[in-house]
Design a protein around this motif. Structure first.
Motif, PDB file in Angstrom:
ATOM      1  N   ALA A 126      32.474  15.337  38.003  1.00  0.00           N
ATOM      2  CA  ALA A 126      33.286  15.393  38.539  1.00  0.00           C
ATOM      3  C   ALA A 126      34.763  14.990  38.262  1.00  0.00           C
ATOM      4  CB  ALA A 126      32.963  13.617  40.111  1.00  0.00           C
ATOM      5  N   ARG A 127      34.083  14.238  37.686  1.00  0.00           N
ATOM      6  CA  ARG A 127      35.181  13.872  35.664  1.00  0.00           C
ATOM      7  C   ARG A 127      36.468  15.190  35.953  1.00  0.00           C
ATOM      8  NH1 ARG A 127      32.020  10.742  32.052  1.00  0.00           N
ATOM      9  NH2 ARG A 127      32.006   8.916  33.013  1.00  0.00           N
ATOM     10  N   VAL A 184      22.815  12.067  36.981  1.00  0.00           N
ATOM     11  CA  VAL A 184      23.921  12.080  37.065  1.00  0.00           C
ATOM     12  C   VAL A 184      24.427  11.217  36.420  1.00  0.00           C
ATOM     13  CG1 VAL A 184      24.359   9.150  37.483  1.00  0.00           C
ATOM     14  CG2 VAL A 184      21.954   9.730  38.691  1.00  0.00           C
ATOM     15  N   GLU A 185      24.635  11.591  35.142  1.00  0.00           N
ATOM     16  CA  GLU A 185      25.157  11.674  34.022  1.00  0.00           C
ATOM     17  C   GLU A 185      26.220  13.490  33.938  1.00  0.00           C
ATOM     18  OE1 GLU A 185      22.886  11.658  30.691  1.00  0.00           O
ATOM     19  OE2 GLU A 185      22.643   9.438  30.764  1.00  0.00           O
ATOM     20  N   ARG A 186      25.723  14.585  34.350  1.00  0.00           N
ATOM     21  CA  ARG A 186      25.591  15.926  34.597  1.00  0.00           C
ATOM     22  C   ARG A 186      27.092  15.526  35.306  1.00  0.00           C
ATOM     23  NH1 ARG A 186      25.055  15.150  30.213  1.00  0.00           N
ATOM     24  NH2 ARG A 186      24.026  16.714  28.984  1.00  0.00           N
ATOM     25  N   GLN A 241      28.214  16.175  44.418  1.00  0.00           N
ATOM     26  CA  GLN A 241      27.068  14.788  44.648  1.00  0.00           C
ATOM     27  C   GLN A 241      25.604  15.922  45.670  1.00  0.00           C
ATOM     28  OE1 GLN A 241      27.500  11.704  44.207  1.00  0.00           O
ATOM     29  NE2 GLN A 241      28.906  12.505  42.868  1.00  0.00           N
ATOM     30  N   SER A 264      39.773  16.056  37.947  1.00  0.00           N
ATOM     31  CA  SER A 264      40.465  14.891  37.889  1.00  0.00           C
ATOM     32  C   SER A 264      41.758  15.387  37.086  1.00  0.00           C
ATOM     33  CB  SER A 264      40.033  14.003  37.533  1.00  0.00           C
ATOM     34  OG  SER A 264      40.057  13.532  36.324  1.00  0.00           O
ATOM     35  N   THR A 322      28.077  13.089  36.904  1.00  0.00           N
ATOM     36  CA  THR A 322      29.303  12.321  36.753  1.00  0.00           C
ATOM     37  C   THR A 322      30.778  13.459  36.223  1.00  0.00           C
ATOM     38  OG1 THR A 322      28.103  10.440  36.881  1.00  0.00           O
ATOM     39  CG2 THR A 322      29.992   9.906  35.816  1.00  0.00           C
ATOM     40  N   GLU A 323      30.516  13.731  34.858  1.00  0.00           N
ATOM     41  CA  GLU A 323      30.938  14.965  34.357  1.00  0.00           C
ATOM     42  C   GLU A 323      31.406  15.315  34.641  1.00  0.00           C
ATOM     43  OE1 GLU A 323      28.094  16.087  30.645  1.00  0.00           O
ATOM     44  OE2 GLU A 323      28.452  13.794  30.214  1.00  0.00           O
ATOM     45  N   TYR A 361      32.803  22.486  34.668  1.00  0.00           N
ATOM     46  CA  TYR A 361      32.821  22.104  35.959  1.00  0.00           C
ATOM     47  C   TYR A 361      31.486  22.607  35.943  1.00  0.00           C
ATOM     48  CZ  TYR A 361      31.444  21.362  40.990  1.00  0.00           C
ATOM     49  OH  TYR A 361      31.120  21.530  42.099  1.00  0.00           O
TER      50      TYR A 361
END
Length: 364
Positions: A336-337, A329-331, A357, A340, A333-334, A238
């Motif tokens: 955030a994954r 945006v890609e980083r 964010q 999970s 999003t990654e 992360y």
């Protein structure tokens, strides 16, 4: 404009808790300096200004949520962790003071940089010699003092934790400081070479920001809390991703940001010659004319407002601006994954998601 993010309690009080620790420590150390000589009041006040004026407190915040990824709120040792996290802010203040000297930056957080303040003081006193040289030398000493104090505050607080966890956390802090210097050197080397290399730009991002700002602080907190290898792996992944997103956003703001929000003059990063991914991608995709403009303008301290505007056009026309936005945006999003898996404390996972964010969409 991006929406401001309000983090869940107790994050709302965290900046105040960090500020209280820093204020108490700096007040105590100012007394120590005053006992040596009244003249050191100048240095003590400069330290307060460098540490307490502005700043996002990102590193202490990530250290706290690294801890909370493992431990529930108000668990034993949390107060010591917050005190140690405040030490990271002293380290960051050292880095900024030295960075401004190396980059010849006059402004920091909307105020005169430390070396500029010392230069002005020298001139106001009417002393002989170079005020500029005095300013630079005194700022270097200020940074050294802040570096020393950062270790003092950090280790004294972490030392109150169980010995095995304390030793492991201090070892992580040692790595963090080495990587900070390495990242700074790589950044200077990239500027000295004058190349437009995307891979080199990303290497600087990794060591100067991703690890230093996010990954290592998170790991410090989690190690202090007794986190498992699985939790450390999640936070590490992360941290690298959101750290990159944060720095790439910073690069965009350094060129296109509103000076009233960023606290830096428009185009300053271009004048300083920073070899960011943004300018490397523009050079890579540009035609001969656009490349010539980049080569002439990047690193020109006399670059005018019109020159900045022309470089803005190049950065947009080549698609570099858009490509960096997409990568942010890609980083994010990654990152955030990574959260999970269900292995982190829920409040921490939520806070880190919101921090991702905020890092990706901030305007200052």
């Amino acid at each position: 404009m991006a929406e401001r993010v309000d983090l869940p309690s107790p994050a709302a009080t965290l900046p105040d808790r960090i500020a209280d620790e820093l204020t108490a420590f700096l007040t105590q150390r100012a007394g120590l300096l005053a006992g040596i000589s009244p003249d050191l009041g100048l240095l003590a006040q400069a330290a307060r200004t460098a540490v307490l004026t502005g700043g996002k407190r990102l590193r202490p915040t990530f250290a706290y949520w690294g801890w909370r990824s493992v431990q529930p709120e108000a668990a034993a040792g949390e107060a010591q962790l917050i005190r140690a996290a405040a030490g990271l802010e002293l380290l960051h203040a050292c880095a900024l003071v030295h960075d401004d000297v190396m980059d010849s930056s006059d402004i920091r957080r909307g105020q005169p940089a430390a070396h500029v303040r010392f230069d002005r003081f020298h001139r106001e006193q009417g002393w002989p010699g170079s005020g500029q040289a005095f300013g630079a030398a005194t700022a270097i000493l200020l940074g050294d003092l802040l570096l020393s104090w950062s270790e003092e505050l950090f280790t004294s607080a972490i030392g109150c934790l169980p010995p095995e966890r304390a030793r492991a956390t201090i070892a992580e802090f040692d790595v963090m400081r080495t990587e900070l210097v390495a990242g700074q050197f790589l950044d200077m080397l990239a500027q000295a070479r004058g190349a437009f290399d995307p891979d080199e730009a990303l290497r600087v991002v990794e060591f100067k920001t991703s690890k230093y700002t996010v990954q290592r602080p998170l790991l410090l907190g989690a190690i202090a809390a007794g986190g498992s290898p699985e939790v450390l792996e999640i936070l590490s992944a992360y941290g690298l991703r959101i750290g990159e997103a944060f720095q790439l956003r910073d690069d965009l703001l350094g060129v296109f940001g509103d000076p009233t929000e960023t606290g830096k003059p428009a185009g300053d990063d271009l004048r300083e010659g920073k070899r960011t991914l943004l300018v490397a991608l523009a050079h890579q995709a540009g035609n001969p004319s656009q490349r010539a403009l980049l080569q002439a303008g990047i690193g020109d301290p006399a670059l005018t407002a019109d020159g900045v505007a022309r470089l803005h056009e190049v950065l947009q026309e080549t698609g570099a601006h858009e490509r960096v936005e997409l990568r942010i945006v890609e980083r994010a999003t990654e990152a955030a994954r990574c959260l999970s898996t269900g292995l982190l404390q829920p409040a921490a996972a939520q806070a880190l998601l919101e921090l991702a964010q905020a890092a990706a969409h901030r305007t200052f």
